[in-house]
Design a protein around this motif. Structure first.
Motif, mmCIF file in Angstrom:
data_model
loop_
_atom_site.group_PDB
_atom_site.id
_atom_site.type_symbol
_atom_site.label_atom_id
_atom_site.label_comp_id
_atom_site.label_asym_id
_atom_site.label_seq_id
_atom_site.Cartn_x
_atom_site.Cartn_y
_atom_site.Cartn_z
ATOM 1 N N TYR A 6 -7.013 4.935 -6.667
ATOM 2 C CA TYR A 6 -5.709 4.339 -6.923
ATOM 3 C C TYR A 6 -5.081 5.101 -8.081
ATOM 4 O O TYR A 6 -5.750 5.816 -8.822
ATOM 5 C CB TYR A 6 -5.812 2.840 -7.235
ATOM 6 C CG TYR A 6 -6.691 2.517 -8.410
ATOM 7 C CD1 TYR A 6 -6.199 2.564 -9.723
ATOM 8 C CD2 TYR A 6 -8.031 2.160 -8.227
ATOM 9 C CE1 TYR A 6 -7.001 2.287 -10.806
ATOM 10 C CE2 TYR A 6 -8.840 1.873 -9.317
ATOM 11 C CZ TYR A 6 -8.327 1.938 -10.591
ATOM 12 O OH TYR A 6 -9.128 1.657 -11.673
ATOM 13 N N THR A 58 -2.641 4.674 -11.509
ATOM 14 C CA THR A 58 -2.135 3.638 -12.398
ATOM 15 C C THR A 58 -2.013 4.164 -13.822
ATOM 16 O O THR A 58 -2.548 5.218 -14.151
ATOM 17 C CB THR A 58 -3.066 2.404 -12.392
ATOM 18 O OG1 THR A 58 -2.443 1.323 -13.081
ATOM 19 C CG2 THR A 58 -4.398 2.718 -13.032
ATOM 20 N N TYR A 75 0.868 -6.029 -7.661
ATOM 21 C CA TYR A 75 1.990 -5.109 -7.527
ATOM 22 C C TYR A 75 3.249 -5.757 -8.083
ATOM 23 O O TYR A 75 3.511 -6.933 -7.860
ATOM 24 C CB TYR A 75 2.188 -4.733 -6.059
ATOM 25 C CG TYR A 75 0.989 -4.040 -5.480
ATOM 26 C CD1 TYR A 75 0.753 -2.702 -5.757
ATOM 27 C CD2 TYR A 75 0.090 -4.720 -4.688
ATOM 28 C CE1 TYR A 75 -0.358 -2.067 -5.252
ATOM 29 C CE2 TYR A 75 -1.032 -4.096 -4.172
ATOM 30 C CZ TYR A 75 -1.252 -2.769 -4.449
ATOM 31 O OH TYR A 75 -2.358 -2.141 -3.961
ATOM 32 N N HIS A 128 0.948 0.283 -10.644
ATOM 33 C CA HIS A 128 -0.323 0.315 -9.920
ATOM 34 C C HIS A 128 -0.056 0.639 -8.450
ATOM 35 O O HIS A 128 0.680 -0.064 -7.774
ATOM 36 C CB HIS A 128 -1.045 -1.022 -10.029
ATOM 37 C CG HIS A 128 -2.446 -1.002 -9.497
ATOM 38 N ND1 HIS A 128 -3.542 -0.785 -10.296
ATOM 39 C CD2 HIS A 128 -2.910 -1.134 -8.227
ATOM 40 C CE1 HIS A 128 -4.638 -0.796 -9.547
ATOM 41 N NE2 HIS A 128 -4.278 -1.008 -8.287
ATOM 42 N N TYR A 129 -0.692 1.717 -7.979
ATOM 43 C CA TYR A 129 -0.504 2.150 -6.589
ATOM 44 C C TYR A 129 -1.867 2.338 -5.939
ATOM 45 O O TYR A 129 -2.718 3.068 -6.452
ATOM 46 C CB TYR A 129 0.276 3.473 -6.538
ATOM 47 C CG TYR A 129 1.685 3.353 -7.056
ATOM 48 C CD1 TYR A 129 2.729 3.013 -6.193
ATOM 49 C CD2 TYR A 129 1.975 3.534 -8.406
ATOM 50 C CE1 TYR A 129 4.029 2.881 -6.679
ATOM 51 C CE2 TYR A 129 3.265 3.404 -8.893
ATOM 52 C CZ TYR A 129 4.281 3.074 -8.027
ATOM 53 O OH TYR A 129 5.561 2.942 -8.506
ATOM 54 N N ALA A 130 -2.063 1.675 -4.814
ATOM 55 C CA ALA A 130 -3.342 1.772 -4.104
ATOM 56 C C ALA A 130 -3.364 3.017 -3.229
ATOM 57 O O ALA A 130 -2.333 3.577 -2.892
ATOM 58 C CB ALA A 130 -3.563 0.525 -3.235
ATOM 59 N N CYS A 131 -4.573 3.440 -2.886
ATOM 60 C CA CYS A 131 -4.712 4.592 -2.000
ATOM 61 C C CYS A 131 -4.181 4.249 -0.611
ATOM 62 O O CYS A 131 -4.407 3.143 -0.103
ATOM 63 C CB CYS A 131 -6.199 4.977 -1.912
ATOM 64 S SG CYS A 131 -6.543 6.278 -0.724
ATOM 65 N N VAL A 182 0.841 -1.179 0.000
ATOM 66 C CA VAL A 182 0.000 0.000 0.000
ATOM 67 C C VAL A 182 0.873 1.224 0.000
ATOM 68 O O VAL A 182 1.801 1.345 0.780
ATOM 69 C CB VAL A 182 -0.909 0.005 1.249
ATOM 70 C CG1 VAL A 182 -1.774 1.247 1.257
ATOM 71 C CG2 VAL A 182 -1.785 -1.236 1.244
#
Length: 387
Positions: free
Chosen positions: A267, A269, A366, A382-385, A15
């Protein structure tokens, strides 16, 4: 005995929380005065499960048995180097383990191992993002590994400390033994020499100012890459030409100057095909929430615009976008509990409604590694909140 380890380790990150800007000073792509847009000319500032392998038969004096038959990495059982020193997380188990790192068991990387590297090998990094919520937490080192087709890990070494926050390998220039790495939520990046350990920060020029965000977008199997550079003056796209071995502004900069590669929402991306060649760019007007779309072809450096009327006036958070089997698939959410699914067929250029969204096997895992001669995994961007 050869050491084999499980690859079920946390590669890359989990995360991402609010990452700070990391601005480098090398690999500067700016004009001589720093205020004009010239052809970019680089300036470089150097700043587990363990088990025994299946024995390989030893040929007798008159035997024609190939000692490497069935050996995927070209290394015989008695050739493997010794084990590298074990690495452990400097922190106790934290909550659900989200902010814990699991280093694989690895071998010492001796120079001769590079001679065996080819298809089936990969370069991976073990790293996790900063933990802003624990005062006694220590950011573990980001460690690079060369991984054989038999899932044997060889330790390349630690990345420089400035790169430890959620480091990800995003491209591999195999003929130069060089990789490119991003960190800090994908905002900062560098060129890293796998043999010497020397690194050079990547900083592009964007409309007369050095970019504060220098982000990887996509890379195909041929080694072409697309990057996004954002400064106080705007965002500009750069393309690495694998054949010419040089940077240049992507053609989309002139054809679609407002098109962006990063999709920001709950997110963050980029939207690309599995082979890395098709990139969906977004021309977005925040004033009226209108969005026009551009399909960028990385191999040919060309762009094609397309429109999806069903997405007009909607925040992009309401438009789930993916590329599956040559189709840009958009799941458009309004007040209904069921999304409207629209598909843009890349080959024919037609837009049509679909009964349901097709699924692909790549997902949004990821990513922290790149395989030899292959496109970069979409999970690398891809990066999550972090909320």
């Amino acid at each position: 005995m050869a050491l084999r380890v499980s690859r079920n380790v946390w590669i890359g990150g989990g995360v991402v929380v609010a990452a700070g800007l990391a601005v480098g000073v090398g690999w500067l792509l700016a004009g001589p005065s720093g205020g004009t847009e010239n052809e970019p000319a680089p300036r470089v500032t150097v700043t587990a499960d363990a088990g025994a392998p299946t024995p390989t038969p030893t040929p007798g004096p008159s035997s024609s048995v190939d000692p490497f038959e069935g050996d995927l990495d070209g290394i015989l059982a008695d050739e493997y180097p010794e084990a590298a020193p074990a690495r452990t997380d400097p922190n106790p188990v934290h909550g659900d383990g989200t902010y814990n790192v699991d280093y694989p068991a690895a071998l010492v990387l001796e120079d001769w191992v590079w001679d065996r590297v080819g298809m089936g090998w990969s370069v991976e990094v073990v790293s996790i993002p900063l933990n802003f919520y624990a005062d006694d937490w220590v950011l573990p080192p980001a460690v690079l590994y060369l991984v054989s087709p038999e899932e044997v890990y060889f330790e390349v070494g630690e990345l420089p400390e400035r790169m430890w926050d959620d480091a990800r390998v995003v491209s591999w220039l195999e003929d130069e033994d060089v990789i490119r790495v991003t960190w800090a939520g994908g905002w900062a990046s560098a060129r890293y020499d796998l043999r010497s350990g020397e690194s050079e920060d990547i900083v592009f020029s964007s409309y007369g100012a050095n970019a504060g965000r220098n982000s990887f977008v996509s890379a195909d199997a041929e080694g072409n890459e697309l990057w996004s550079a954002t400064s106080s003056n705007g965002t500009k796209l750069y393309r690495w030409d694998a054949a010419a071995h040089e940077w240049a502004a992507a053609s989309a900069v002139d054809d679609f100057p407002d098109a962006l590669a990063w999709w920001e929402g709950v997110y963050s991306t980029t939207v690309t095909s599995e082979d890395g060649d098709s990139v969906v760019l977004l021309e977005y007007d925040h004033a009226d929430l209108s969005g026009d779309f551009v399909l960028y072809d990385l191999a040919s450096d060309t762009s094609t615009p397309f429109q999806v009327p069903q997405a007009a006036g909607l925040p992009m958070e309401n438009v789930g976008t993916n590329v599956v089997d040559g189709v840009v698939v958009m799941e458009i959410w309004t007040d209904s509990q069921t999304p409207t699914v629209i598909g843009y067929d890349i080959a024919s250029g037609t837009v049509s409604q679909m009964d349901e969204a097709p699924q692909d096997g790549d997902g949004a895992a990821y990513g922290g590694g790149v395989a030899y001669g292959e496109a970069t995994s979409r999970g690398a961007t891809h990066y999550a909140c972090g909320c």
